[in-house]
Design an enzyme around this catalytic site. Structure first.
Site, PDB file in Angstrom:
ATOM      1  N   CYS A 191     -24.697 -19.019  36.851  1.00 24.87           N
ATOM      2  CA  CYS A 191     -25.780 -18.644  35.931  1.00 24.87           C
ATOM      3  C   CYS A 191     -26.877 -17.837  36.616  1.00 24.87           C
ATOM      4  CB  CYS A 191     -26.365 -19.893  35.277  1.00 24.87           C
ATOM      5  SG  CYS A 191     -27.343 -20.903  36.396  1.00 24.87           S
ATOM      6  N   HIS A 219     -29.113 -26.803  29.357  1.00 24.68           N
ATOM      7  CA  HIS A 219     -29.423 -25.364  29.303  1.00 24.68           C
ATOM      8  C   HIS A 219     -28.522 -24.754  28.219  1.00 24.68           C
ATOM      9  CE1 HIS A 219     -30.919 -21.573  30.405  1.00 24.68           C
ATOM     10  NE2 HIS A 219     -30.652 -21.540  31.712  1.00 24.68           N
ATOM     11  N   ASP A 266     -23.622 -24.100  40.434  1.00 23.61           N
ATOM     12  CA  ASP A 266     -25.040 -23.853  40.169  1.00 23.61           C
ATOM     13  C   ASP A 266     -25.790 -24.189  41.448  1.00 23.61           C
ATOM     14  OD1 ASP A 266     -27.401 -23.293  38.850  1.00 23.61           O
ATOM     15  OD2 ASP A 266     -27.490 -25.186  37.754  1.00 23.61           O
ATOM     16  N   ARG A 279     -26.343 -13.362  28.198  1.00 24.12           N
ATOM     17  CA  ARG A 279     -27.463 -14.187  27.761  1.00 24.12           C
ATOM     18  C   ARG A 279     -28.183 -13.496  26.605  1.00 24.12           C
ATOM     19  NH1 ARG A 279     -30.128 -17.895  31.082  1.00 24.12           N
ATOM     20  NH2 ARG A 279     -31.392 -18.167  29.207  1.00 24.12           N
ATOM     21  N   ARG A 323     -39.317 -23.305  27.985  1.00 24.11           N
ATOM     22  CA  ARG A 323     -38.737 -23.825  29.236  1.00 24.11           C
ATOM     23  C   ARG A 323     -39.745 -24.836  29.778  1.00 24.11           C
ATOM     24  NH1 ARG A 323     -35.863 -20.423  34.016  1.00 24.11           N
ATOM     25  NH2 ARG A 323     -34.193 -20.575  32.472  1.00 24.11           N
ATOM     26  N   GLN A 366     -27.585 -20.966  28.255  1.00 28.34           N
ATOM     27  CA  GLN A 366     -26.664 -20.562  29.317  1.00 28.34           C
ATOM     28  C   GLN A 366     -25.224 -20.890  28.956  1.00 28.34           C
ATOM     29  OE1 GLN A 366     -27.752 -18.937  32.349  1.00 28.34           O
ATOM     30  NE2 GLN A 366     -25.578 -18.426  32.241  1.00 28.34           N
TER      31      GLN A 366
HETATM   32  N1   CP Z   1     -29.878 -18.580  34.496  1.00 30.28           N
HETATM   33  C1   CP Z   1     -31.199 -18.609  34.219  1.00 30.28           C
HETATM   34  O1   CP Z   1     -31.656 -19.394  33.353  1.00 30.28           O
HETATM   35  O2   CP Z   1     -31.918 -17.703  34.909  1.00 30.28           O
HETATM   36  P1   CP Z   1     -33.519 -17.675  34.999  1.00 30.28           P
HETATM   37  O3   CP Z   1     -33.941 -18.993  35.618  1.00 30.28           O
HETATM   38  O4   CP Z   1     -33.844 -16.485  35.861  1.00 30.28           O
HETATM   39  O5   CP Z   1     -34.069 -17.541  33.621  1.00 30.28           O
END
Ligand code: CP
Length: 306
Positions: free
Chosen positions: A264, A129, A224, A292, A102, A132
């Protein structure tokens, strides 16, 4: 040959296969089966931004598959400061079998993926993403029994990594997509063009509009957070621009009666959605978060069997 998943386009022909394998893994574990698909394998998790779902779902998922995960946070690893993405990629590739990253800067993600000799998964960057969207498509299939022909509607900040992934992922699996937002927050042209190219071949609709009534045929409604880390300085302006796009029950009632609500998470209640909707009877958000894990497990097995 190793394969990276930096965009959902990287697995464009394998999406439904991965989702269906995710269902198999979910079913197996819930029925008490012990899995050993990734016995002796190690996953490196690199986070330069906060996470709950991504970290926990990858770590637990790897354990359920018989493997092990190593967590590296930005203060330990300091990519681009303590050492280069290239050197980290080369070294980690000698320790681990797969890397999830990330990244704060997408350039670092691409540089690390270029030099790693093991598969690299994008755990969310400024543009996309992919994990997701896989989980969301799995959740939609779980609720609706199919993906093809459904109408997917996103309401909120359209110029967002998740909206980009929705544009690509929904069209790739045969869904129509509508993004409803203030004109200043429409998705990046690049992703709209990509989605239109996919949609044209499949006779699908890609609609970008500021008209909230475009929700009317929705089977799935999602949103989101309005202000992601990269845009924190613009918070006040974004709030003002999007004030008419908070998803309320009145807005949900304009869609099909059996429409589901997805998010998400994390959620900023009262901004992109009210709590009554997020935890209401149409909500699928907790199952979405759970998925997920199953779909990422399926993805890792797939990437490590190539
Ligand atoms: N939806 C998501 O990626 O959650 P986090 O940022 O908690 O990993």
């Amino acid at each position: 040959m190793k394969k990276n998943v930096l965009s959902i386009l990287g697995i464009k022909d394998e999406i439904e296969e991965i989702i269906d394998f995710g269902f198999q893994l979910k079913n197996d574990v819930k029925n008490g089966k012990k899995l050993d698909y990734l016995q002796g394998k190690t996953l490196a998790l690199i986070f330069e931004r906060a996470s709950t779902r991504t970290r926990a779902s990858f770590e637990v998922g790897m354990t359920l598959l018989g493997g092990h995960a190593v967590f590296l946070n930005k203060d330990d690893i300091k990519i681009g400061e303590r050492e280069s993405a290239e050197d980290i990629a080369l070294v980690l590739s000698r320790y681990v079998d797969i890397i999830m990253y990330r990244a704060l800067k997408k350039e670092d993600l691409h540089e690390l993926a270029k030099h790693a000799t093991v598969p690299v998964i994008n755990g969310l960057d400024m543009d996309e993403h992919p994990c997701q969207i896989l989980a969301d498509l799995m959740t939609i299939k779980e609720h609706k029994g199919r993906l093809h022909g459904l109408n997917f509607v996103f309401i909120g900040d359209g110029d967002d990594n998740l909206t980009h992934s929705y544009l690509l992922g929904c069209t790739l699996v045969g869904m129509n997509i509508t993004v409803i937002s203030h004109k200043k927050h429409w998705p990046s042209e690049y992703f709209v063009d990509q989605a239109n190219m996919i949609a044209e071949k499949k006779n699908l609709r890609v609609t970008i509009t500021d008209d909230i009534d475009a929700i009317k045929d929705a089977d799935i409604i999602t949103t989101d957070t309005w202000v992601s880390l990269w845009y924190e300085k613009e918070r006040q302006q974004i709030m003002a621009d999007l004030k008419d796009y908070t998803i309320t029950q009145d807005i949900m009632n304009k869609a099909k009666k059996d429409a589901i609500f997805m998010h998400c998470m994390p959620i900023y209640y009262g901004e992109e959605v009210v709590k009554e909707v997020a935890h209401g009877k149409q909500s699928a958000i907790i199952g979405e978060a759970e998925n997920r894990m199953w779909v990422q497990m399926a993805l890792m097995v797939k990437l490590l069997s190539q």
